[in-house]
Design an enzyme around this catalytic site. Structure first.
Site, mmCIF file in Angstrom:
data_model
loop_
_atom_site.group_PDB
_atom_site.id
_atom_site.type_symbol
_atom_site.label_atom_id
_atom_site.label_comp_id
_atom_site.label_asym_id
_atom_site.label_seq_id
_atom_site.Cartn_x
_atom_site.Cartn_y
_atom_site.Cartn_z
ATOM 1 N N GLU A 205 0.763 -1.265 -0.071
ATOM 2 C CA GLU A 205 -0.129 0.067 -0.009
ATOM 3 C C GLU A 205 0.747 1.369 0.034
ATOM 4 O O GLU A 205 0.543 2.213 -0.597
ATOM 5 C CB GLU A 205 -0.925 -0.137 1.292
ATOM 6 C CG GLU A 205 -2.056 -1.110 1.139
ATOM 7 C CD GLU A 205 -2.623 -1.191 -0.163
ATOM 8 O OE1 GLU A 205 -3.009 -0.170 -0.622
ATOM 9 O OE2 GLU A 205 -3.164 -2.340 -0.312
ATOM 10 N N CYS B 151 10.522 -1.343 -9.981
ATOM 11 C CA CYS B 151 9.531 -0.594 -8.932
ATOM 12 C C CYS B 151 10.560 0.498 -8.212
ATOM 13 O O CYS B 151 10.272 1.518 -8.070
ATOM 14 C CB CYS B 151 8.707 -1.328 -8.109
ATOM 15 S SG CYS B 151 7.407 -2.299 -9.024
HETATM 16 ZN ZN LIG Z 1 -2.440 -3.043 -4.665
HETATM 17 ZN ZN LIG Z 2 8.014 -4.556 -9.069
#
Ligand SMILES: [Zn+2]
Ligand SMILES: [Zn+2]
Length: 177
Positions: free
Chosen positions: A130, A167
Site C-alpha cells: 500500500e 519498481c
Molecule cells: Zn494493490
Molecule cells: Zn515490481
C-alpha cells in the site's frame, strides 16, 4: 528520503508495529508512528456484511491528515473491510493516503493455527504494497515483487516483502521530482 507516517485504527500489537517500522526503515524510508489510536466511526461499518467500508475509512484518513507533512500516511487496523465490487480488500490506497486491514492476514481467520511470525510477514508485505501505491506505483507483474497483486493470503505468502528493481527505480525517479 520519503517520509511515512503510520496511524493505528485499532489497538495493534507493539511487536507487529515494530517489525513493520524496521522493515520500512531498512527499505530506506523515514518512518514515524502516531501514538494515539484513531478509532473508526461506527457508521463506516456495514452491519449486513459485518465488514467496514474501506472507501469511507480512506476518506476519513485523507481528510484528517491532509495537512500533515508526510509523503505517505498509512492507516492500519485489525479489522476486515471491503471496497465497492469486491468481497474484501487487504488494503486500499490513493496518492499519499493508504489503509491496511489485518484481519484476513491471520491464520485464525481461516480456522488455522495461529502463526504470529507468518502474520507479521504478511502485514509487512501488505503495508509495503500500500505504501508503494501511495507513492504512485501500480501493480507489478513480477511475481516476487511486493507490488504484485494478491487476491488471497496464499498470494501474499508467495511474494517477497521487497520492491523489484523496476519498481525501486520508479520510486527513486518520483522521489527526485
Ligand atoms: Zn494493490
Ligand atoms: Zn515490481
Amino acid at each position: 528520503m520519503y517520509k511515512v507516517l503510520i496511524v493505528k485504527l485499532t489497538n495493534i500489537d507493539k511487536n507487529v508495529i515494530n517489525e513493520i517500522v524496521n522493515h520500512l526503515s531498512n527499505l530506506g524510508f523515514h518512518v514515524d508512528v502516531l501514538g494515539e489510536i484513531n478509532h473508526i466511526n461506527i457508521t463506516y461499518f456495514d452491519w449486513e456484511r459485518s465488514q467496514f467500508k474501506a472507501e469511507k475509512i480512506l476518506e476519513f484518513i485523507s481528510n484528517k491528515f491532509k495537512n500533515f507533512p508526510y509523503d505517505s500516511i498509512i492507516a492500519i487496523g485489525e479489522i476486515d473491510a471491503y471496497a465497492n465490487g469486491l468481497n474484501f480488500v487487504f488494503g486500499l490506497s490513493t496518492k499519499k493516503f493508504g489503509t491496511v486491514y489485518l484481519s484476513r492476514l491471520k491464520n485464525e481467520f481461516y480456522r488455522k493455527e495461529c502463526d504470529i511470525q507468518l502474520f507479521i510477514n504478511r502485514a509487512k508485505k501488505e503495508v509495503t504494497h500500500e505504501l508503494g501505491h501511495t507513492l504512485g506505483l501500480s501493480h507489478c507483474s513480477n511475481p516476487n515483487c511486493v507490488m504484485n497483486f494478491s487476491n488471497s493470503v496464499q498470494d501474499v505468502d508467495k511474494k517477497s516483502a521487497y520492491f523489484c528493481e523496476e519498481c525501486r527505480l520508479k520510486l527513486n525517479i518520483n522521489n527526485k521530482r
